[in-house]
Design an enzyme around this catalytic site. Sequence first.
Site, mmCIF file in Angstrom:
data_model
loop_
_atom_site.group_PDB
_atom_site.id
_atom_site.type_symbol
_atom_site.label_atom_id
_atom_site.label_comp_id
_atom_site.label_asym_id
_atom_site.label_seq_id
_atom_site.Cartn_x
_atom_site.Cartn_y
_atom_site.Cartn_z
ATOM 1 N N LYS A 156 -52.462 -40.325 -25.538
ATOM 2 C CA LYS A 156 -51.959 -41.454 -26.315
ATOM 3 C C LYS A 156 -52.262 -41.332 -27.809
ATOM 4 C CE LYS A 156 -55.769 -44.383 -24.573
ATOM 5 N NZ LYS A 156 -56.231 -43.395 -23.569
ATOM 6 N N ASN B 264 -56.458 -48.082 -31.127
ATOM 7 C CA ASN B 264 -57.537 -47.307 -30.510
ATOM 8 C C ASN B 264 -57.681 -45.916 -31.116
ATOM 9 O OD1 ASN B 264 -59.523 -47.435 -28.276
ATOM 10 N ND2 ASN B 264 -58.377 -45.695 -27.469
ATOM 11 N N HIS C 225 -61.789 -44.674 -16.145
ATOM 12 C CA HIS C 225 -62.437 -45.980 -16.281
ATOM 13 C C HIS C 225 -62.532 -46.723 -14.944
ATOM 14 C CE1 HIS C 225 -62.393 -45.504 -20.588
ATOM 15 N NE2 HIS C 225 -61.086 -45.422 -20.618
#
Length: 478
Positions: A127, A150, A208
Site C-alpha cells: 500500500k 499511514n 495483525h
Amino acid sequence: MMNHVPWSARPWRRVAVYGLGISGRAALHLLRRHDVQVVAFDDRPAAAIALEEISEDPGIELRVGADVDRLDDLETLDGVVTSPGVPPERPLLAAARQRGLPIIAEVELAFSLLDGEVVGITGSNGKSTTTALAGAMLEAAGRQVEVCGNIGEALSSRVEIDGSPAATGRDATVGERVFVVELSSFQLEAVDHFRPESAALLNISPDHLDRHHDLDSYLSVKAAIFARQCRDDLAVLNADDARVAGLDVAAHRRFFSSQQKVADGCYLEGERVLEVSPTSAPRPLFVRSDVPLPGPHNLENAMAAALLARAHGAEPDHIVAGMRDFRGLPHRLERVRVRHGVTWYDDSKGTNIAATARSLEGFDDGTVVIILGGRFKGGDLAQLRSLLSRKARRIYLIGEAAPVFAEALSPDVEFEHTGTLEQAVERAASEAQPGEVVLLSPACSSFDQFDNFAQRGRVFQRLVKGLEGGERGAQASL
C-alpha cells in the site's frame, strides 16, 4: 462502529487525543487550530515523549505514563480521537464507549475539512508503494497532490497548508488538490464517514491477527474503505485475490490482474499492461519495463496505482512519466551497501509473512542471509518455511518472536538465535559470502525493540554502514 455526526458539524469543545505519535500530534494541532480544548493521553512516560511544543499550550492537558488511566472527568469530553497503534481495549476507550462518546480515527477527524478529492489505498502489502506511485502519476498529470496517511505524514497535517483555512465541508470545494491516503486496518477500525472518491484494496493475507483475531475480521475492517462509497465512486480490486475480488461494494468496480484478462480495469498481456472497459477495446497503458521496481508484486502495485490515477485525470503518458523517476520508498527492499561482494538490503517494512515471502521470491535460491523476528502478528509460518529452506542459506532470529519462528522452522530449516539486531548484523557480516545478500525482512512488527519499522530500518542501516571495508556508495532504493 458507532454512528455519529461528523465532528466539524457540531460544537466539540473538549476532546481526548489518545497517542502522541505522528497522527496523534497532527490531530492535536488540528483541533487546537479550531480552538478545541485537548486532553492528550499517552501510555509512555513523559521522559520518552517530546513534549516541549505542546506542554506550554494552556489549551492542552497532558496525561501520560501512570496518569493515562485517570478518567475522572469523561463527562466533560465531547469525543475521543485515537491513534492507530492504540489497542481498542485500553481503559479510556472502553470507558468512552460505555458513555456513548464518539471514538474516531485521526483520518476521520481530518476528512470533513478536506478541500479536494480523496484517494484511499489499503491492503496487507504494497500500500505504501502504491500510494506513492499514484501520487507521482497524478503529479505528472498536473494535479496538486498530497500523499499522506499511514505512509508517514498524517492526513490532519495536510488539511491546512501555508496557514490557509481549510474548507468547512469537503463538498464545498473540489479543486485541484488530490489527497492520496494510505490507510491501515487500525485506522479503518474507527471511521464512520470517511468516503474516498476512489479506493483500492490491493490484497489480503494474514496480518495483525493479534488484534483482528481471524482473517475474516481483518478483511471486514479493510473493506470498510468502501463502506460509504456510492455508485459514482470507484473501487479498485485485485482480480487475482479471490477474497478481494469477491467483495460486494456499492461503487463501480475495476480490477487489475497479472494473471488473467478482466472486463473492466487492466491486465498483463505479454509485456504490455492493457486497460479495458465494457464500452471500449483494450488499449496500452504501460509496459512491464516502465515499472521501476523489481518483482511481480510491484507490477501489481503499479497497475492499481494507474487505475486510481486514471480516475482522477491521468492519461497513459502521465502514468509512464510518473513511474520514470520513481525509485521506491525507504525500508522497502532498499539497497544499503555492498561490502566484500555481499549486498545488504533493508526491508524493515516487511512486517508480515506475505511481505517477507514476496521479498524472498526476488532472490536466487540459496543466496540469502536473512534476519527474522520482532513482535509476531500472527499467521501460518508453514508457508514461509518451504520458501526459506529454498532461498536462505543462513537465518538469524531476533526479538520476542524468535521462539515462535524456532518452533515453526524446526527441524526443516537451520537457524541461529542472535537476540538483537546488532548481534544479527555482526554475525551476518562474518558469515555472508560474496554473491549473497543479507536481507532484513523480519515478518514481524518492530514494537518489541523499536518504536516503529522506520526506526528499526534506520538502526539496521547505521549498523551496516558502520561495518569496516567494502563499497559505500550503493544507496539506491530498489
